[in-house]
Write a protein that holds these residues in place. Sequence first.
Motif, PDB file in Angstrom:
ATOM      1  N   GLU A  25      46.705  26.557  44.777  1.00 51.06           N
ATOM      2  CA  GLU A  25      47.065  27.353  43.595  1.00 51.06           C
ATOM      3  C   GLU A  25      48.521  27.817  43.660  1.00 51.06           C
ATOM      4  N   ASN A  27      51.561  30.266  42.264  1.00 48.09           N
ATOM      5  CA  ASN A  27      51.609  31.570  41.603  1.00 48.09           C
ATOM      6  C   ASN A  27      52.293  31.430  40.252  1.00 48.09           C
ATOM      7  N   TYR A  28      52.455  32.537  39.512  1.00 48.27           N
ATOM      8  CA  TYR A  28      52.921  32.477  38.132  1.00 48.27           C
ATOM      9  C   TYR A  28      54.344  31.940  38.017  1.00 48.27           C
ATOM     10  N   ILE A  44      50.229  30.207  52.836  1.00 45.57           N
ATOM     11  CA  ILE A  44      51.117  30.355  51.682  1.00 45.57           C
ATOM     12  C   ILE A  44      52.445  29.673  51.994  1.00 45.57           C
ATOM     13  N   ARG A  90      43.227  32.932  43.352  1.00 54.79           N
ATOM     14  CA  ARG A  90      43.904  33.219  42.085  1.00 54.79           C
ATOM     15  C   ARG A  90      44.976  34.272  42.315  1.00 54.79           C
ATOM     16  N   TRP A  91      46.198  33.980  41.880  1.00 60.59           N
ATOM     17  CA  TRP A  91      47.305  34.921  41.999  1.00 60.59           C
ATOM     18  C   TRP A  91      47.256  35.933  40.871  1.00 60.59           C
ATOM     19  N   GLN A  94      53.070  39.147  39.280  1.00 63.52           N
ATOM     20  CA  GLN A  94      53.833  40.010  40.176  1.00 63.52           C
ATOM     21  C   GLN A  94      54.347  41.227  39.430  1.00 63.52           C
ATOM     22  N   HIS A  99      53.371  40.557  46.563  1.00 62.55           N
ATOM     23  CA  HIS A  99      52.541  39.603  45.834  1.00 62.55           C
ATOM     24  C   HIS A  99      51.079  39.927  46.116  1.00 62.55           C
ATOM     25  N   LEU A 101      46.953  38.397  45.643  1.00 61.11           N
ATOM     26  CA  LEU A 101      46.088  37.281  45.290  1.00 61.11           C
ATOM     27  C   LEU A 101      44.636  37.628  45.593  1.00 61.11           C
TER      28      LEU A 101
END
Length: 437
Positions: A25, A27-28, A44, A90-91, A94, A99, A101
């Motif tokens: 996944e 992140n945004y 990560i 799932r993130w 921010q 961060h 998750l």
Amino acid sequence: MPVNTKRQDTWKGIVQRSDIISTVEFNYSGDLLATGDKGGRVVIFQREQENKGRTHSRGEYNVYSTFQSHEPEFDYLKSLEIEEKINKIRWLPQQNAAHFLLSTNDKTIKLWKISERDKRAEGYNLKDEDGRLRDPFRITALRVPILKPMDLMVEASPRRIFANAHTYHINSISVNSDHETYLSADDLRINLWHLEITDRSFNIVDIKPANMEELTEVITAAEFHPHQCNVLVYSSSKGTIRLCDMRSSALCDRHAKFFEEPEDPSSRSFFSEIISSISDVKFSHSGRYMMTRDYLSVKVWDLNMEGRPVETHQVHEYLRSKLCSLYENDCIFDKFECCWNGSDSAIMTGSYNNFFRMFDRNTRRDVTLEASRENSKPRACLKPRKVCTGGKRKKDEISVDSLDFNKKILHTAWHPMESIIAVAATNNLYIFQDKIN
């Protein structure tokens, strides 16, 4: 659509069950990429800053943090082992320097905070530098603690633990667009959580029959709409998708829309029900469409048209003749995921033999690519692969009979803004990017 791609980075390990990647996944922002594995670990990767001194240089992903998210447990009341395998990550958007998750195994969801520390405080009054408490009678003067630089340290700390809400295995989690709530789904129920409240959740979907012998379908995936916080969809093992609106009823026992493609009676077989089960459902970034993945195909649905999908892309139709052997080795129950690119113009999903498929929705072109160590030299271009179903095989083609069904790509992710993809092939993570001209 990145047909010509280059390898950026590969995470390799010893092929043990605990090392098999179970979720991927971005992140945004796309600067961080999280993977979970069957050993309960979360790794990560962070994208390095671009090198301005080199022309056409793009930042590569390197390991940023690794932590143990879940441990194996045992339910003594049900005499049941609970695996540590990470089902989903799932993130959260921010909000500050840290961060956050969500990660889940079969039963327990955890909220993790990932933060950086590059300074430490020194000169405490009540304790020495090694942490031991000082004798109060020896303190004759007051000191003002000061911050001193230290080597960068990334800390992962659990902030919330959401447990004891699911009888069956959790297959989906999805963060709502209000950034305050999220859903978790198992085979028969979907629960709504508030991110600040861990001891209770609200059951919004319950398809459990009064008599379990009457059970005919289970929930396979669920997701919130990207913009409308009151809308969610969930898919079922019968190949149907239900869209629910929480404004009409707190308990979404009645769906607002029902999506199902009528089955062609001429193509019905013993395996029809199994291969029609939906393994993944994803809204497009625009929120206008949704995509579903069944065993042989990917379908794109317009939310305003329930009767049939607007697009159907065959992923590996050549396996239709192999369904009997795929049933015997249990591969027919594999749950492939799918994902959109940032502009919703292309979609991607996995297949066998470490193949993954990409479909351009505008040009209707598609390509099969392979993620393997042999063709993943740095800066090398991936060559499209083709599968031969019968007759004379060309030089670059691979026979359907020689496909390796133990090598499967179930989990893929697409960078939210750029042509960068992450592909999990067993215990290897491949990151490809569009060719730089």
